[in-house]
Design a protein around this motif. Structure first.
Motif, PDB file in Angstrom:
ATOM      1  N   LEU A  27       5.457  10.561  -2.805  1.00 30.92           N
ATOM      2  CA  LEU A  27       4.758  11.829  -2.993  1.00 30.92           C
ATOM      3  C   LEU A  27       4.225  12.358  -1.668  1.00 30.92           C
ATOM      4  O   LEU A  27       3.854  11.583  -0.793  1.00 30.92           O
ATOM      5  CB  LEU A  27       3.572  11.636  -3.947  1.00 30.92           C
ATOM      6  N   PRO A  28       4.157  13.683  -1.530  1.00 26.70           N
ATOM      7  CA  PRO A  28       3.499  14.216  -0.334  1.00 26.70           C
ATOM      8  C   PRO A  28       2.020  13.820  -0.367  1.00 26.70           C
ATOM      9  O   PRO A  28       1.404  13.773  -1.427  1.00 26.70           O
ATOM     10  CB  PRO A  28       3.687  15.730  -0.459  1.00 26.70           C
ATOM     11  N   TRP A  29       1.449  13.549   0.779  1.00 25.85           N
ATOM     12  CA  TRP A  29       0.083  13.027   0.852  1.00 25.85           C
ATOM     13  C   TRP A  29      -0.981  14.015   0.393  1.00 25.85           C
ATOM     14  O   TRP A  29      -2.059  13.631  -0.036  1.00 25.85           O
ATOM     15  CB  TRP A  29      -0.226  12.560   2.275  1.00 25.85           C
ATOM     16  N   LEU A  30      -0.687  15.320   0.480  1.00 26.46           N
ATOM     17  CA  LEU A  30      -1.704  16.327   0.189  1.00 26.46           C
ATOM     18  C   LEU A  30      -2.144  16.308  -1.280  1.00 26.46           C
ATOM     19  O   LEU A  30      -3.339  16.424  -1.565  1.00 26.46           O
ATOM     20  CB  LEU A  30      -1.194  17.724   0.574  1.00 26.46           C
ATOM     21  N   TYR A  73      -3.945   5.616  -7.611  1.00 25.70           N
ATOM     22  CA  TYR A  73      -2.564   5.247  -7.932  1.00 25.70           C
ATOM     23  C   TYR A  73      -1.582   5.976  -7.015  1.00 25.70           C
ATOM     24  O   TYR A  73      -0.671   5.377  -6.446  1.00 25.70           O
ATOM     25  CB  TYR A  73      -2.257   5.553  -9.393  1.00 25.70           C
ATOM     26  N   GLN A  74      -1.755   7.285  -6.872  1.00 27.21           N
ATOM     27  CA  GLN A  74      -0.828   8.068  -6.060  1.00 27.21           C
ATOM     28  C   GLN A  74      -0.929   7.723  -4.579  1.00 27.21           C
ATOM     29  O   GLN A  74       0.076   7.716  -3.870  1.00 27.21           O
ATOM     30  CB  GLN A  74      -1.070   9.565  -6.268  1.00 27.21           C
ATOM     31  N   LEU A  75      -2.131   7.449  -4.103  1.00 30.25           N
ATOM     32  CA  LEU A  75      -2.307   7.142  -2.679  1.00 30.25           C
ATOM     33  C   LEU A  75      -1.791   5.758  -2.298  1.00 30.25           C
ATOM     34  O   LEU A  75      -1.213   5.578  -1.231  1.00 30.25           O
ATOM     35  CB  LEU A  75      -3.781   7.255  -2.288  1.00 30.25           C
ATOM     36  N   PHE A  76      -1.988   4.787  -3.176  1.00 26.72           N
ATOM     37  CA  PHE A  76      -1.690   3.408  -2.791  1.00 26.72           C
ATOM     38  C   PHE A  76      -0.449   2.802  -3.439  1.00 26.72           C
ATOM     39  O   PHE A  76       0.035   1.783  -2.963  1.00 26.72           O
ATOM     40  CB  PHE A  76      -2.906   2.523  -3.076  1.00 26.72           C
ATOM     41  N   THR A  84      -9.394  11.275 -12.725  1.00 28.23           N
ATOM     42  CA  THR A  84      -8.900  11.827 -11.463  1.00 28.23           C
ATOM     43  C   THR A  84      -8.947  10.784 -10.350  1.00 28.23           C
ATOM     44  O   THR A  84      -8.042  10.717  -9.518  1.00 28.23           O
ATOM     45  CB  THR A  84      -9.721  13.072 -11.075  1.00 28.23           C
ATOM     46  N   SER A  85      -9.990   9.967 -10.351  1.00 28.69           N
ATOM     47  CA  SER A  85     -10.070   8.882  -9.365  1.00 28.69           C
ATOM     48  C   SER A  85      -8.921   7.906  -9.540  1.00 28.69           C
ATOM     49  O   SER A  85      -8.282   7.494  -8.563  1.00 28.69           O
ATOM     50  CB  SER A  85     -11.391   8.125  -9.503  1.00 28.69           C
ATOM     51  N   ALA A  86      -8.654   7.531 -10.780  1.00 29.56           N
ATOM     52  CA  ALA A  86      -7.546   6.602 -11.054  1.00 29.56           C
ATOM     53  C   ALA A  86      -6.223   7.208 -10.613  1.00 29.56           C
ATOM     54  O   ALA A  86      -5.381   6.521 -10.010  1.00 29.56           O
ATOM     55  CB  ALA A  86      -7.511   6.254 -12.541  1.00 29.56           C
TER      56      ALA A  86
END
Length: 160
Positions: free
Chosen positions: A55-58, A47-50, A41-43
């Motif tokens: 993607l929507p930020w939420l 990946y999704q954040l950076f 989940t951290s990975a």
């Protein structure tokens, strides 16, 4: 021979052994699955954040919150202390609540929720986010587990 001496030599009932075996198996499952889920989940969140800016930020933010919950629960499972039991109970309760809320909202407003670990009650993760915290809560309130964390004393200790 008094009653206490006779009882001391008896084997525990088969149902007690089965409960202990089940409790031990649940503990092993939690001890392995929570760190794995925290890592994956951290990975995903990183990946999704950076990397993904489409993607929507939420969704990624919720995945990061979920990863934090999994890490906190893992710490609570590793250390058998009173504080860690309370930490785990709180973390798993919050995790269960968020899985239900976000899982429901992901059907109602999917464009806002996005792709998160809790989307559709954890469907992307084999529904582990749905049943794992519930399994953890059951394991934590089990009398033998509470005793291992120092929350419940053996009856003989209370008498003396």
């Amino acid at each position: 021979m008094n009653v206490q001496q006779h009882d001391a030599g008896r084997q525990p009932p088969r149902s007690t052994e089965l409960r202990r075996d089940l409790l031990s198996a649940i503990g092993y499952i939690l001890g392995v699955s929570y760190p794995v889920l925290a890592l994956s989940t951290s990975a995903r969140a990183i990946y999704q954040l950076f990397v993904r800016d489409d993607l929507p930020w939420l969704g990624p933010a919720l995945s990061a919150v979920a990863a934090t919950c999994y890490l906190v629960a893992t710490l609570g499972f590793l250390y058998r202390r009173r504080w860690s039991w309370y930490l785990s109970i709180t973390s798993l309760g919050f995790e269960s609540m968020m899985t239900l809320i976000v899982g429901t909202l992901s059907f109602v407003i999917p464009e806002v929720i996005g792709r998160t670990v809790w989307r559709h009650f954890g469907a992307d993760y084999g529904y582990f986010p749905l049943f794992q915290p519930l399994l953890g809560l059951v394991w934590l309130v089990w009398p033998e587990t509470r005793r291992a964390y120092g929350l419940r004393r053996v009856a003989a200790e209370k008498e003396h």
